[in-house]
Design a protein around this motif. Structure first.
Motif, PDB file in Angstrom:
ATOM      1  N   GLY B 225     -68.678 -55.104  40.051  1.00  0.00           N
ATOM      2  CA  GLY B 225     -68.479 -55.969  41.215  1.00  0.00           C
ATOM      3  C   GLY B 225     -68.868 -55.260  42.501  1.00  0.00           C
ATOM      4  N   LEU B 226     -68.464 -53.991  42.596  1.00  0.00           N
ATOM      5  CA  LEU B 226     -68.789 -53.204  43.791  1.00  0.00           C
ATOM      6  C   LEU B 226     -70.301 -53.011  43.904  1.00  0.00           C
ATOM      7  N   GLY B 227     -70.935 -52.761  42.748  1.00  0.00           N
ATOM      8  CA  GLY B 227     -72.389 -52.562  42.746  1.00  0.00           C
ATOM      9  C   GLY B 227     -73.142 -53.817  43.138  1.00  0.00           C
ATOM     10  N   GLY B 228     -72.622 -54.970  42.712  1.00  0.00           N
ATOM     11  CA  GLY B 228     -73.346 -56.224  42.951  1.00  0.00           C
ATOM     12  C   GLY B 228     -72.984 -56.902  44.259  1.00  0.00           C
ATOM     13  N   PHE B 229     -71.914 -56.420  44.925  1.00  0.00           N
ATOM     14  CA  PHE B 229     -71.488 -57.058  46.174  1.00  0.00           C
ATOM     15  C   PHE B 229     -72.324 -56.495  47.326  1.00  0.00           C
ATOM     16  N   SER B 230     -73.389 -57.174  47.625  1.00  0.00           N
ATOM     17  CA  SER B 230     -74.272 -56.669  48.679  1.00  0.00           C
ATOM     18  C   SER B 230     -74.736 -57.827  49.554  1.00  0.00           C
ATOM     19  N   ARG B 231     -75.057 -57.491  50.780  1.00  0.00           N
ATOM     20  CA  ARG B 231     -75.565 -58.498  51.708  1.00  0.00           C
ATOM     21  C   ARG B 231     -76.783 -59.189  51.119  1.00  0.00           C
TER      22      ARG B 231
END
Lengths: 256, 442
Positions: B225-231
């Motif tokens: 989730g952290l890896g995919g949570f991007s602007r």
């Protein structure tokens, strides 16, 4: 303040903007004109560091949006097309939250919030939930939020589209005040009259390309209208816009 | 990644107030978190009073009740997380937050913390109410099981929240997100049912295993989730599903075309291949040790069945059987790698290793190794290469990057194994011929 070199952005297999280059000094204004889907919003998102360019570079205050995105966003105030407010928050708390996000100290936050709420005639409504605000009031709050930290670069996507003429006048006057203090402004709008009144420089976008950029007299020349009408009257911005977009070719009003 | 905890806390505080500020939702959640445990606890007490006392079955049902009481508020975490991520994205409030200097990690951590705080407060609140209503005066209190429940609840909620973030990166609307959320809630409800079944059959000790598995799952999902949570992933526009079949075909063809082959592939995937190879001696040691722990009456029938099924009188059909078996094992390992996070890649070498180790324990190492030579000299490296590629598939499945491209990377990893099979399969055929014609004569 803002330097853009051959900016391009692709969504999947679709190029939203291509080969956009421009330069904007502190204390100046650029109005971006273009039909729906011309790439204005994507351009603003790339300039604000929200999206990374597929190719090209964006420098804000000398900082590269790809290498120092946080530093770039610190210098930017973005007024998006949709205000994007938290409905279950009072206006004052909402603005205070963003003031804290931008690291403003409590005194500065309170002072600026009160001053801007007064300016935009929202002081009395300041403790009401934002969900109860009208469209115009929401747009005003969005403008206050984006400029609360006095950013050196303000990017505004149709900032007065929902405002009545009086409020729009206040908003433009406020933006003009920021510009006079040294902020650079990039404003997207469909309102030609406002653009003509506000603009230092005007950029005309179509199908993801910046067809022309320059001050109105330069654009008039670039559109090839002057030779027909220079004696009779000056062409309106709307006529210039239609001539440039209608031709669909890039005009070198001024090297971007 | 640097993270300013004060800023994450700022986001968490705002989200917490926003969720708590929705009075109807807050009342509904708190009401259900109170009413259901009271009703369930009262039901257990009624069973004790009117059902003939505190039987073993009633004790087990009371523990199952605790699991169900906690599951409902835990499932709210999914609703809250979807609202916090997809809902904000739909209302464009996330875009505003993303336009500030806040780092993605600060927004992510703040939002996850807020949802976790609310959900865990409700879960443990419900559990305390249930325990208060159910257990006083009954003369027993299943502390161990309840502690394992508490741990697995924290991990379950974290897994659901992280899963919701992954959903939010792939759903543009709440409607789409709600449909996709079924992929989270269904496995979770299956886990709950298995846990309940374990308690009812009196094997509560396995619950710690579930808690551990949940913890691993939650960590993997949170990392994804952290890896995919991007602007970039959240604000890039979709260009529609036009020509989806053609695009999928081109993607598969492109993945296959671009996958490295031969030595270049071995160099690129050396680390997972070595990891898979290392699983062989580990499996052998475990198999050797297992021979002492497993009673002969358990292991012998299994090994006899294996030998019977592989024992063909005709060497040609035996070679064909061995080849088909090995190829099928590699194909299954590759297919299941993405859902087992690459575990099948280790099993591909660890299981044969375990068999050799077991055989060595019941006979001798020299005899056991003779049984796999010379064919093993080809089979084991082939299994290690295929296993390494399966491990890479698993790693690709649980890795998300800010720029997106999860499907492309997973397809690429699968294409590598498919392309490698073009030269691994002939090697397997040679190994099968050796096993059928040469090994039995040694």
């Amino acid at each position: 303040m803002l330097q853009v070199y051959r900016l391009a952005k692709r969504y999947g297999e679709v190029w939203a903007i291509r080969d956009v280059s421009l330069r904007l000094e502190a204390g100046s204004t650029l109005v971006l004109l273009g039909q729906n889907g011309a790439g204005k919003t994507t351009a603003l998102r790339c300039l604000s560091g929200l999206l990374l360019p597929t190719s090209g570079r964006v420098l804000v205050g000398g900082k590269d949006s790809r290498l120092e995105p946080d530093a770039v966003r610190e210098q930017i105030g973005l007024v998006p097309e949709v205000p994007g407010l938290y409905d279950r928050m009072p206006a004052r708390s909402y603005l205070d939250f963003f003031g804290r996000v931008y690291g403003l100290d409590p005194g500065t936050r309170a002072r600026r919030i009160e001053r801007l709420l007064e300016l935009f005639d929202l002081a009395e409504a300041g403790d009401r939930w934002l969900g109860s605000f009208s469209k115009g009031m929401r747009q005003k709050v969005a403008l206050i939020r984006a400029t609360l930290h006095r950013p050196p670069l303000v990017l505004a996507d149709e900032p007065t589209s929902a405002l009545d003429p009086d409020s729009a006048h206040v908003a433009w006057r406020y933006l003009e005040e920021l510009r006079a203090e040294g902020a650079a402004l990039v404003v997207c709008t469909h309102n030609m009259a406002e653009a003509q009144q506000l603009a230092g420089e005007i950029g005309i976008m179509s199908a993801g390309r910046l067809l022309a950029v320059g001050e109105l007299p330069e654009l008039v020349r670039a559109a090839g209208l002057k030779k027909h009408r220079e004696v009779v009257e000056r062409p309106t911005l709307e006529e210039v816009y239609l001539a440039i977009v209608g031709n669909g070719v890039e005009h070198e009003a001024r090297p971007a | 990644m640097k993270l300013d905890r004060r800023k994450a806390l700022l986001v968490a505080e705002r989200d917490f107030r926003d969720a708590a500020g929705d009075l109807r939702l807050a009342l509904a959640m708190a009401g259900l978190a109170l009413v259901i445990p009271i009703a369930a606890g009262s039901g257990i007490r009624a069973l004790v009073v009117f059902g003939g006392g505190l039987s073993d079955l009633v004790q087990r049902v009371s523990i199952v009740g605790a699991f169900f009481v906690v599951f409902l508020p835990a499932s709210y975490s999914l609703v809250l997380a979807l609202e916090s991520f997809v809902g904000e994205r739909e209302r464009s409030t996330l875009e505003v937050l993303l336009s500030t200097p806040l780092k993605e990690a600060e927004i992510y951590v703040g939002k996850v913390a807020s949802v976790l705080a609310i959900s865990l407060f409700l879960c443990f609140g419900a559990l305390i109410v249930y325990c208060t209503v159910t257990f006083p005066g009954l003369g027993y209190f299943p502390l161990g099981v309840l502690v394992s429940l508490g741990v697995s609840t924290i991990c379950q909620v974290a897994a659901m929240v992280a899963g919701a973030v992954i959903v939010s990166a792939n759903a543009r609307t709440m409607r789409a997100a709600n449909v996709m959320a079924s992929f989270i809630i269904l496995p979770m409800s299956v886990v709950l049912q298995v846990e309940a079944a374990l308690i009812l059959v009196g094997r509560g000790e396995f619950l710690w295993g579930f808690a551990a598995a949940m913890a691993v799952g939650a960590l993997i999902l949170l990392r994804m989730g952290l890896g995919g949570f991007s602007r970039e992933a959240l604000l890039s526009r979709e260009t529609g599903a036009k020509g989806l079949l053609g695009r999928a075909r081109r993607a598969v063809a492109g993945a296959f075309r671009d996958a490295p082959g031969g030595l270049r592939l071995l160099r690129a995937r050396l680390a997972p291949i070595l990891a898979s190879l290392a699983a062989f001696p580990v499996g052998a040691v475990l198999g050797y040790l297992a021979a002492g722990a497993l009673p002969g009456r358990v292991a012998s029938p299994v090994l006899s069945a294996l030998l019977r099924s592989s024992g063909r009188a005709d060497p040609a059909s035996m070679a064909l059987w061995v080849f088909a078996h090995n190829l099928l094992a590699i194909l299954l390992a590759g297919l299941l790698a993405s859902v087992t996070i690459g575990l099948t890649g280790y099993l591909l070498t660890a299981l044969p290793g375990a068999l050799v180790g077991y055989a060595a324990a019941v006979s001798s190492w020299s005899l056991a190794l003779t049984g796999i030579l010379p064919n093993g000299l080809i089979e084991i490296p082939v299994a290690a290469i295929a296993g390494g590629l399966a491990i890479h598939i698993g790693a690709s499945a649980i890795h998300m990057e800010p720029e997106g491209g999860w499907t492309r990377r997973l397809l690429g990893a699968q294409a590598e194994l498919a392309k490698a099979l073009l030269w691994l399969a002939p090697l397997l055929a040679i190994a099968a011929l050796l096993e059928a014609y040469v090994t039995p004569r040694l």
